[in-house]
Design an enzyme around this catalytic site. Structure first.
Site, short mmCIF file in Angstrom:
data_model
loop_
_atom_site.label_atom_id
_atom_site.label_comp_id
_atom_site.label_asym_id
_atom_site.label_seq_id
_atom_site.Cartn_x
_atom_site.Cartn_y
_atom_site.Cartn_z
N ASP A 1 28.13 -3.65 -33.98
CA ASP A 1 29.42 -4.01 -34.55
C ASP A 1 30.50 -4.12 -33.46
O ASP A 1 31.69 -4.21 -33.76
CB ASP A 1 29.85 -3.02 -35.64
CG ASP A 1 30.08 -1.62 -35.07
OD1 ASP A 1 29.80 -1.41 -33.87
OD2 ASP A 1 30.54 -0.75 -35.82
N HIS B 1 -3.24 -4.20 7.17
CA HIS B 1 -4.67 -3.91 7.25
C HIS B 1 -5.33 -4.32 5.94
O HIS B 1 -4.75 -4.12 4.88
CB HIS B 1 -4.85 -2.41 7.49
CG HIS B 1 -6.28 -1.95 7.36
ND1 HIS B 1 -6.73 -1.24 6.27
CD2 HIS B 1 -7.34 -2.14 8.16
CE1 HIS B 1 -8.01 -0.99 6.43
NE2 HIS B 1 -8.42 -1.53 7.55
N ASN B 2 -6.53 -4.88 6.01
CA ASN B 2 -7.25 -5.33 4.81
C ASN B 2 -6.30 -6.01 3.83
O ASN B 2 -6.20 -5.63 2.66
CB ASN B 2 -7.97 -4.16 4.13
CG ASN B 2 -9.23 -3.78 4.91
OD1 ASN B 2 -9.54 -4.41 5.93
ND2 ASN B 2 -9.92 -2.76 4.47
N GLU C 1 -5.09 -9.66 8.03
CA GLU C 1 -6.49 -9.49 8.35
C GLU C 1 -7.38 -10.20 7.34
O GLU C 1 -7.10 -10.19 6.14
CB GLU C 1 -6.78 -7.99 8.31
CG GLU C 1 -8.02 -7.65 9.05
CD GLU C 1 -8.40 -6.20 8.86
OE1 GLU C 1 -7.53 -5.38 8.50
OE2 GLU C 1 -9.58 -5.92 9.05
N ASP D 1 -11.44 -10.36 6.32
CA ASP D 1 -12.83 -9.91 6.43
C ASP D 1 -13.71 -10.98 5.82
O ASP D 1 -13.72 -11.15 4.62
CB ASP D 1 -13.04 -8.63 5.61
CG ASP D 1 -12.83 -7.39 6.43
OD1 ASP D 1 -12.23 -7.50 7.51
OD2 ASP D 1 -13.26 -6.31 5.98
N HIS E 1 -14.18 -6.84 1.00
CA HIS E 1 -14.52 -5.67 1.78
C HIS E 1 -16.03 -5.48 1.67
O HIS E 1 -16.53 -5.24 0.59
CB HIS E 1 -13.78 -4.48 1.18
CG HIS E 1 -13.61 -3.36 2.14
ND1 HIS E 1 -13.58 -3.53 3.51
CD2 HIS E 1 -13.41 -2.05 1.93
CE1 HIS E 1 -13.40 -2.37 4.08
NE2 HIS E 1 -13.29 -1.45 3.15
N GLU F 1 -12.31 -10.73 10.92
CA GLU F 1 -13.46 -9.87 11.06
C GLU F 1 -14.61 -10.68 10.49
O GLU F 1 -14.65 -10.94 9.30
CB GLU F 1 -13.23 -8.58 10.28
CG GLU F 1 -13.96 -7.42 10.90
CD GLU F 1 -13.74 -6.16 10.10
OE1 GLU F 1 -12.68 -5.54 10.25
OE2 GLU F 1 -14.64 -5.82 9.32
N ASP G 1 12.38 19.01 -9.03
CA ASP G 1 11.47 19.54 -10.04
C ASP G 1 11.05 20.93 -9.61
O ASP G 1 10.45 21.10 -8.55
CB ASP G 1 10.26 18.60 -10.17
CG ASP G 1 9.49 18.86 -11.45
OD1 ASP G 1 9.39 20.04 -11.85
OD2 ASP G 1 8.99 17.89 -12.04
CA LIG Z 1 28.77 0.43 -32.90
#
Ligand SMILES: [Ca+2]
Ligand SMILES: *[C@@H]1O[C@H](CO)[C@@H](O)[C@H](O)[C@H]1NC(C)=O
Ligand SMILES: *[C@@H]1O[C@H](CO)[C@@H](O)[C@H](O)[C@H]1NC(C)=O
Ligand SMILES: *[C@@H]1O[C@H](CO)[C@@H](O)[C@H](O)[C@H]1NC(C)=O
Ligand SMILES: CC(=O)N[C@H]1CO[C@H](CO)[C@@H](O)[C@@H]1O
Length: 760
Positions: free
Chosen positions: A160, A313-314, A343, A345, A358, A392, A710
């Site tokens: 509203d 890497h990879n 990389e 492979d 891989h 590779e 925490d």
């Molecule tokens: Ca309202």
């Protein structure tokens, strides 16, 4: 905030005014929504209803699975046509003009969609692109308004356009702030001037102003605004000189007023109001990162081994190393983050086509040629400096020949196929000279000198020893009876593409010094490299002055976790390859390391890691030009609009605390933290001061970390930001905050005061 904007936002169901897209037909189309064919595989194609949420940043779609909520997700970009891997694989070419993909932030997979008509596809793509481009143009203040208005709109449950006390309490929780009922009632009464029991129109505007009021800005502004309670040019200049410690002139102050003052009458008098001042603090000039370092500012004409190179890497993996899914998308994500060494492979695939995955694990497979196409398309979108393709190779000769052919035909003239020099070079070319080029790293049959002597025809194919990473992950291959490492046959076609980055086995620094040419480089497993960085760091630094080194994570990191790149940068290693797909502290550091120099993916090493005969040792830190002792003062003042991290839990208001961490040489590594503030993620204030002693500023990185405290388990990350110490600005500064994936959290920020001073 403009009352009118706010009013429009609450009265119309389209909160698009800040985006300047009101009345846009494409946008209206998206807000109404429609059915689209969702494509997951060749057999899984289903119609789903999609629409844009009214906040314009999330998509809504109905879930057909029982017990699952209708989903909404924030999108990152949109791609027209059959560009994604999924659409290429699972749809036919003739639906090209009906297709598009929505790309999300973080790790979420792309959404591949097919519209019913070309016109509908066009409307979806255009609408989303318009929003994205307008969203980018918003300044921080507007982004923040957009965010707050959206929260207000959500709080107005019965739509509203009025806010009751109950809705106001709900709203405060939306914006991550928990107040007691008493406080909420007082705040409400203050704004409800008409005593109507609900806030509307200007009352909402008043409430908004109270909400975003920042006491600390008042204090700072008040101190310098001594010209009829406003800041004159002179006042602003004083602030820039005294607090921000900038080398500024009257012209600079005038320029800032012109750029950021919104009030015309103040602007005419060359004054800056508090709103203008806040605007300045939240923009580029007020940001922690030195604006000059946002561009390429370093000398790019030195040999590439004089730079740290952002490396992955990879790269093909989206997730972990064993069952993660491989994708061309992973290459696109890394390249878009300015990664400059990826990389590949490569293994024999079906139908004679080489594939990438891989070896020996369950990861899915992608076609080599598709990866090369994706790399070609995205390599130079964020940086024009060269990209190294680290191969590779586990393929048979036939498929190796095809690899070479694919690279030549797809990469074309961008592929480096011969040295740049007329005569045999003795050092690397520079990033400048190699702009827009692809460099192949891999095995080579002969010396590079062969390119310059036409005498020997060269061998067509031969065996090279394979002591790459993959060999190490399979022990049965390398360690059987202590025999020699396995050999693979290498095709001349592929070998010939290896110019400046020939992989060779490392047999000690002495051996390398006498036998290894500059273009011959070794890869080191993290443990080996860390060991060298601890036991022979100076030799390592010298090795690296003329050659490249690549470091890669241990095969045991099957979860794709990362190792600490800092000691290796300290040792001058250039290619410190990390698992880009894994959100981690190490990736934050990588993002920080490469944040400066225009995010080009190349950062010039400090000169004491480059000049011959340097005695720099990051551990012992003997006297030398690397010692530039500094005192670094940090005051953590406040944070704004921290996101909720646990949206579902009922007790989800955060209890934020800030950590300030320094990474660099061991003597500089340090971490300090503030107290936590209970139940306020909207505008917590700490005012806590820390001091750090820095010995080698040129290798130091600063990381700011905001966490949710925490008491029973580990703190949760809310946001972080990392940058090189030498790229920060002194004074009152706004620190942007990024998610664990490295994406900006648009409305959030941290406000600090910094002072990096020479120590006496
Ligand atoms: Ca309202
Ligand atoms: C999902 O959306 C549909 C259509 O608007 C609605 O009928 C349904 O109740 C929603 N489901 C949930 C769990 O929110
Ligand atoms: C922090 O410092 C500012 C500026 O001096 C001051 O106005 C504010 O009250 C302080 N806040 C806290 C929580 O100490
Ligand atoms: C190592 O390679 C051999 C032969 O290719 C294979 O049978 C074995 O499963 C591999 N071992 C591991 C641990 O991957
Ligand atoms: C081990 C090694 O290669 N050291 C070299 C490192 O760089 C310096 C300076 O160019 C050379 O003098 C070393 O021989």
């Amino acid at each position: 905030a403009d009352c009118w904007v706010l009013f429009v936002c609450l009265t119309s169901d389209l909160c698009v005014t800040p985006l300047g897209l009101e009345g846009d037909v494409d946008l209206r189309f998206l807000l109404v929504g429609g059915e689209l064919l969702k494509v997951k595989s060749s057999s899984w194609k289903k119609n789903r209803f999609y629409k844009l949420q009214e906040d314009c940043t999330t998509m809504w779609h109905e879930s057909h699975r029982t017990f699952k909520r209708n989903q909404t997700c924030e999108y990152d970009s949109v791609r027209k046509g059959r560009q994604s891997e999924g659409l290429q694989k699972h749809t036919e070419a003739h639906v090209e003009d009906l297709c598009f993909s929505i790309i999300f932030k973080g790790r979420r997979r792309n959404l591949d969609l097919v519209a019913a008509s070309v016109e509908e596809a066009r409307q979806w793509v255009n609408g989303l692109e318009k929003i994205l481009s307008n969203m980018k143009k918003l300044n921080r203040q507007q982004t923040s308004e957009h965010w707050i208005f959206n929260c207000m709109r959500k709080a107005d449950k019965n739509k509203d356009n009025k806010i009751t006390l109950k809705e106001l309490k709900h709203f405060l929780r939306q914006i991550n702030i928990e107040v007691d009922d008493m406080y909420a009632e007082v705040l409400f009464a203050k704004c409800d001037k008409s005593n109507s029991g609900s806030l509307e129109g200007p009352e909402i505007k008043h409430f908004y102003d109270l909400l975003i009021y920042r006491e600390e800005i008042d204090v700072i502004y008040g101190k310098y605004a001594t010209t009829g309670e406003q800041m004159s040019v002179k006042n602003l200049l004083n602030f820039l000189l005294n607090e921000q410690r900038e080398v500024a002139s009257m012209e600079d102050a005038v320029r800032l007023i012109e750029r950021y003052e919104l009030d015309d009458s103040a602007k005419q008098k060359n004054h800056m109001t508090k709103d203008g001042f806040l605007m300045y603090l939240q923009q580029e000039e007020g940001s922690i990162l030195n604006p000059a370092h946002k561009e390429v500012f370093q000398d790019m004409s030195q040999p590439i081994n004089h730079y740290f190179i952002s490396s992955s890497h990879n790269t093909y993996l989206m997730e972990d190393q064993l069952k993660g899914h491989s994708s061309t998308e992973a290459y696109i994500k890394a390249l878009m983050k300015s990664c400059r060494c990826v990389e590949l492979d490569c293994w024999d695939g079906p139908h004679g086509e080489p594939i990438i995955y891989h070896g020996h694990t369950l990861t899915s497979k992608v076609l080599f040629k598709d990866v090369i196409k994706a790399i070609k398309e995205y390599a130079f979108k964020t940086s024009e400096y060269p990209v190294i393709l680290s191969l590779e190779n586990h393929c048979t000769l036939e498929q190796q020949k095809l690899m070479a052919q694919h690279m030549i035909s797809i990469l074309g003239s961008a592929l480096l196929t011969s040295p740049l020099e007329d005569q045999m070079p003795t050092a690397f070319p520079s990033p400048q000279e190699l702009k827009g080029r692809f460099i192949i790293k891999g095995k080579r049959l002969n010396k590079l000198d062969a390119v310059y002597s036409n005498t020997s025809p060269g061998v067509e194919e031969d065996c090279v020893s394979e002591e790459d990473e993959a060999a190490e992950t399979n022990n049965s291959k390398t360690d059987s009876n202590g025999q020699k490492k396995s050999k693979i046959k290498l095709a001349k076609e592929l070998s010939d593409l290896v110019i400046y980055c020939k992989s060779v086995h490392f047999s000690g620094f002495e051996h390398a010094k006498d036998n290894q040419a500059f273009y011959e480089m070794s890869s080191f497993k993290e443990s080996k490299a860390v060991n060298l960085a601890e036991t022979a760091v100076n030799a390592f630094i010298h090795h690296n002055m003329t050659k490249l080194s690549r470091i890669y994570p241990a095969g045991s990191r099957t979860d794709s976790s990362n190792y600490d790149p800092v000691p290796l940068w300290n040792a001058g290693c250039q290619i410190v390859a990390l698992n880009f797909q894994t959100p981690s502290k190490e990736m934050d550091l990588n993002q920080g390391r490469f944040r400066s120099n225009g995010q080009s993916g190349y950062v010039l090493k400090p000169d004491f890691q480059r000049y011959p005969g340097t005695e720099f040792d990051p551990v012992t830190l003997t006297k030398g030009p690397w010692l530039k002792h500094k005192n670094f003062h940090v005051m953590v003042i406040s944070a704004q609009q921290l996101p909720k991290i646990n949206k579902d839990k009922c007790k989800s208001i955060v209890d934020p605390l800030v950590k300030v961490e320094i990474y660099g040489v061991p003597a500089d590594t340090c971490s300090k933290e503030t107290r936590s503030i209970e139940n306020n993620g909207f505008n917590p204030m700490w005012n806590e001061t820390f001091q750090f002693d820095i010995h080698v500023p040129e290798l130091a990185l600063v990381r700011f970390l905001v966490e949710d405290y925490d008491s029973t388990s580990q703190n949760d990350l809310i946001g972080q930001y990392c940058l090189p110490l030498t790229s920060l600005q002194n004074g009152y500064r706004q620190v942007p905050l990024l998610t664990k994936h490295g994406d900006v959290i648009p409305s959030a920020g941290l406000f600090v005061h910094l002072m990096l001073l020479d120590s006496k």
